[in-house]
Design an enzyme around this catalytic site. Structure first.
Site, PDB file in Angstrom:
ATOM      1  N   TYR A   1     -33.822   8.728 -16.480  1.00 14.79           N
ATOM      2  CA  TYR A   1     -34.975   7.865 -16.219  1.00 14.79           C
ATOM      3  C   TYR A   1     -35.717   7.594 -17.522  1.00 14.79           C
ATOM      4  O   TYR A   1     -35.914   8.504 -18.328  1.00 14.79           O
ATOM      5  CB  TYR A   1     -35.958   8.542 -15.250  1.00 14.79           C
ATOM      6  CG  TYR A   1     -35.476   8.834 -13.858  1.00 14.79           C
ATOM      7  CD1 TYR A   1     -34.172   8.559 -13.452  1.00 14.79           C
ATOM      8  CD2 TYR A   1     -36.339   9.398 -12.930  1.00 14.79           C
ATOM      9  CE1 TYR A   1     -33.746   8.836 -12.166  1.00 14.79           C
ATOM     10  CE2 TYR A   1     -35.920   9.682 -11.627  1.00 14.79           C
ATOM     11  CZ  TYR A   1     -34.621   9.401 -11.256  1.00 14.79           C
ATOM     12  OH  TYR A   1     -34.209   9.679  -9.984  1.00 14.79           O
TER      13      TYR A   1
ATOM     14  N   ARG B   1     -39.597  -2.890 -11.167  1.00 13.80           N
ATOM     15  CA  ARG B   1     -38.209  -2.503 -10.921  1.00 13.80           C
ATOM     16  C   ARG B   1     -37.785  -2.696  -9.474  1.00 13.80           C
ATOM     17  O   ARG B   1     -36.668  -3.117  -9.183  1.00 13.80           O
ATOM     18  CB  ARG B   1     -37.992  -1.038 -11.317  1.00 13.80           C
ATOM     19  CG  ARG B   1     -36.590  -0.518 -10.987  1.00 13.80           C
ATOM     20  CD  ARG B   1     -36.350   0.865 -11.530  1.00 13.80           C
ATOM     21  NE  ARG B   1     -37.279   1.841 -10.988  1.00 13.80           N
ATOM     22  CZ  ARG B   1     -37.101   2.490  -9.837  1.00 13.80           C
ATOM     23  NH1 ARG B   1     -36.058   2.226  -9.082  1.00 13.80           N
ATOM     24  NH2 ARG B   1     -37.978   3.390  -9.437  1.00 13.80           N
TER      25      ARG B   1
ATOM     26  N   HIS C   1     -48.663  13.497  -6.534  1.00 16.80           N
ATOM     27  CA  HIS C   1     -47.557  12.857  -7.258  1.00 16.80           C
ATOM     28  C   HIS C   1     -47.808  12.839  -8.757  1.00 16.80           C
ATOM     29  O   HIS C   1     -46.973  12.393  -9.528  1.00 16.80           O
ATOM     30  CB  HIS C   1     -47.386  11.430  -6.713  1.00 16.80           C
ATOM     31  CG  HIS C   1     -46.161  10.725  -7.181  1.00 16.80           C
ATOM     32  ND1 HIS C   1     -46.205   9.614  -8.000  1.00 16.80           N
ATOM     33  CD2 HIS C   1     -44.836  10.965  -6.945  1.00 16.80           C
ATOM     34  CE1 HIS C   1     -44.983   9.189  -8.239  1.00 16.80           C
ATOM     35  NE2 HIS C   1     -44.134   9.986  -7.613  1.00 16.80           N
TER      36      HIS C   1
ATOM     37  N   HIS D   1     -38.464   3.880 -15.022  1.00 18.30           N
ATOM     38  CA  HIS D   1     -39.316   4.686 -14.153  1.00 18.30           C
ATOM     39  C   HIS D   1     -40.782   4.709 -14.578  1.00 18.30           C
ATOM     40  O   HIS D   1     -41.650   5.090 -13.800  1.00 18.30           O
ATOM     41  CB  HIS D   1     -38.766   6.122 -14.113  1.00 18.30           C
ATOM     42  CG  HIS D   1     -39.401   7.004 -13.092  1.00 18.30           C
ATOM     43  ND1 HIS D   1     -40.294   8.003 -13.428  1.00 18.30           N
ATOM     44  CD2 HIS D   1     -39.285   7.050 -11.743  1.00 18.30           C
ATOM     45  CE1 HIS D   1     -40.687   8.624 -12.332  1.00 18.30           C
ATOM     46  NE2 HIS D   1     -40.098   8.066 -11.294  1.00 18.30           N
TER      47      HIS D   1
ATOM     48  N   ARG E   1     -40.697  17.401  -8.498  1.00 17.34           N
ATOM     49  CA  ARG E   1     -39.246  17.556  -8.359  1.00 17.34           C
ATOM     50  C   ARG E   1     -38.741  18.465  -9.475  1.00 17.34           C
ATOM     51  O   ARG E   1     -38.322  17.984 -10.534  1.00 17.34           O
ATOM     52  CB  ARG E   1     -38.530  16.208  -8.443  1.00 17.34           C
ATOM     53  CG  ARG E   1     -38.874  15.219  -7.341  1.00 17.34           C
ATOM     54  CD  ARG E   1     -37.962  14.000  -7.383  1.00 17.34           C
ATOM     55  NE  ARG E   1     -38.434  12.942  -6.503  1.00 17.34           N
ATOM     56  CZ  ARG E   1     -38.215  12.915  -5.181  1.00 17.34           C
ATOM     57  NH1 ARG E   1     -37.555  13.893  -4.611  1.00 17.34           N
ATOM     58  NH2 ARG E   1     -38.674  11.902  -4.458  1.00 17.34           N
TER      59      ARG E   1
ATOM     60  N   ARG F   1     -39.691  13.961  -1.033  1.00 15.31           N
ATOM     61  CA  ARG F   1     -38.500  13.623  -0.240  1.00 15.31           C
ATOM     62  C   ARG F   1     -37.214  14.032  -0.959  1.00 15.31           C
ATOM     63  O   ARG F   1     -37.064  13.817  -2.151  1.00 15.31           O
ATOM     64  CB  ARG F   1     -38.490  12.105   0.034  1.00 15.31           C
ATOM     65  CG  ARG F   1     -37.430  11.640   0.999  1.00 15.31           C
ATOM     66  CD  ARG F   1     -37.718  10.212   1.440  1.00 15.31           C
ATOM     67  NE  ARG F   1     -37.971   9.331   0.328  1.00 15.31           N
ATOM     68  CZ  ARG F   1     -37.007   8.677  -0.340  1.00 15.31           C
ATOM     69  NH1 ARG F   1     -35.746   8.828   0.014  1.00 15.31           N
ATOM     70  NH2 ARG F   1     -37.315   7.883  -1.335  1.00 15.31           N
TER      71      ARG F   1
END
Length: 339
Positions: A150, A251, A121, A279, A61, A91
């Site tokens: 985060y 979380r 990822h 995160h 991202r 996404r």
């Protein structure tokens, strides 16, 4: 409302070049409490340093006007060989990632669009400078905007044992293909989903089970975004029934039931909701007093373990390990933001 937060810039970074500092010792960042400028400097200095020949990184991202993206563009313009794996299946950020991939490719950056049916990822980067490796491994996206919101941990290291394996992983990722059924990379330092991560985590839990059965201390402390994978949950139940103390901070999704007699009475689960989105992923195993500690990108979900490339990495520096263990301890004791 919260008062404005000013991130801390590590004092030793004021004047020294980042690669010279990394030669002396690892750098551990806790964002957003630490400034993300250190990560940006890693990429910017790599782009400008004449001794740097190669830069490799994964992109999940990128920020819209990403400073990391601009550093990679500059690196290519300066004659560096730059490889970027851009995950197009991230996404919400698909379009932004495509636009960055096109810009980078125009400047001669080698672009990979990931692996068919597998998300990449992992949050990793590798620089080759004077034939020596320098690396960045993180629990968070390489994104200066989300780094303000985060909580994540990033390790900047020149530990060659780890980075030689990171180079092997990038060599695999550059081939744009799925792993063959009988293919293996001998990862000894890194835990890599799609390769050894799943089996190694099961082995680490089994070690704690065996210790507890022998009347010795067994303890597991884990922090995750989501816990859903059935076999790992069953193994944690087995650990609890063997007398291993299991402390979890989760979380989001948690399919494990804690505190049930005969099943999970030695397991606690806490969720922390506060100013920042929790995160980071952390994995601590007592391991006969060795206190093995890994950070990384992988939740314990079926998708992460079997349909993604994830990287978890060890923390070796004793001061950093103690710092992170104190962090885990404080979060487990939190009775204000923790529920």
């Amino acid at each position: 409302t919260y008062s404005p937060h000013v991130p801390i810039l590590l004092p030793r970074l004021d004047e020294s070049r980042i690669f010279n500092l990394m030669d002396q010792e690892d750098i551990l960042l806790h964002t957003p409490y630490h400034s993300y400028d250190t990560v940006l400097r890693f990429f910017n200095e790599a782009a400008l340093d004449p001794a740097v020949t190669h830069i490799y990184t994964t992109v999940y991202r990128l920020a819209k006007d990403s400073k990391i993206g601009h550093a990679l563009l500059n690196a290519a313009r300066n004659g560096k060989k730059v490889f970027v794996l851009v995950e197009l299946k991230a996404r919400v950020d698909e379009d932004n990632n495509i636009q960055w991939a096109k810009r980078l490719a125009k400047e001669g950056v080698q672009i990979s669009y990931g692996i068919p049916k597998i998300k990449v990822h992992a949050k990793i980067a590798l620089v080759i400078r004077d034939s020596r490796y320098y690396g960045l491994l993180s629990t968070g996206n390489l994104n200066e905007n989300t780094a303000k919101q985060y909580t994540d941990h990033s390790l900047l290291t020149a530990e060659q044992r780890i980075l030689q394996e990171l180079h092997l992983l990038f060599s695999f990722l550059s081939q744009n293909r799925r792993k063959n059924a009988d293919e293996q990379i001998d990862f000894q330092q890194l835990l890599v989903a799609h390769f050894n991560l799943y089996d190694d985590f099961l082995d680490l839990i089994d070690f704690e089970i065996n210790e507890a059965k022998q009347g010795r201390k067994g303890r597991i402390r884990i922090k995750l975004n989501n816990l859903e994978e059935e076999t790992l949950i069953s193994k944690l139940y087995e650990a609890s029934q063997s007398g291993v103390k299991v402390e979890l901070i989760v979380r989001g999704i948690c399919r494990l039931v804690a505190g049930r007699e005969g099943l999970s009475e030695n397991i606690t689960v806490k969720r922390i909701v506060g100013r920042y989105l929790e995160h980071s992923r952390m994995f601590n195993f007592h391991h006969a007093g060795e206190e093995l500690l890994f950070l990384g990108s992988s939740d314990w979900m079926h998708r992460n373990i079997f349909h993604r490339v994830e990287v978890c990495f060890p923390i070796y520096h004793i001061d950093h390990k103690e710092e992170l263990l104190r962090y885990l301890e404080l979060q487990n004791q939190d009775d204000v933001s923790g529920t």
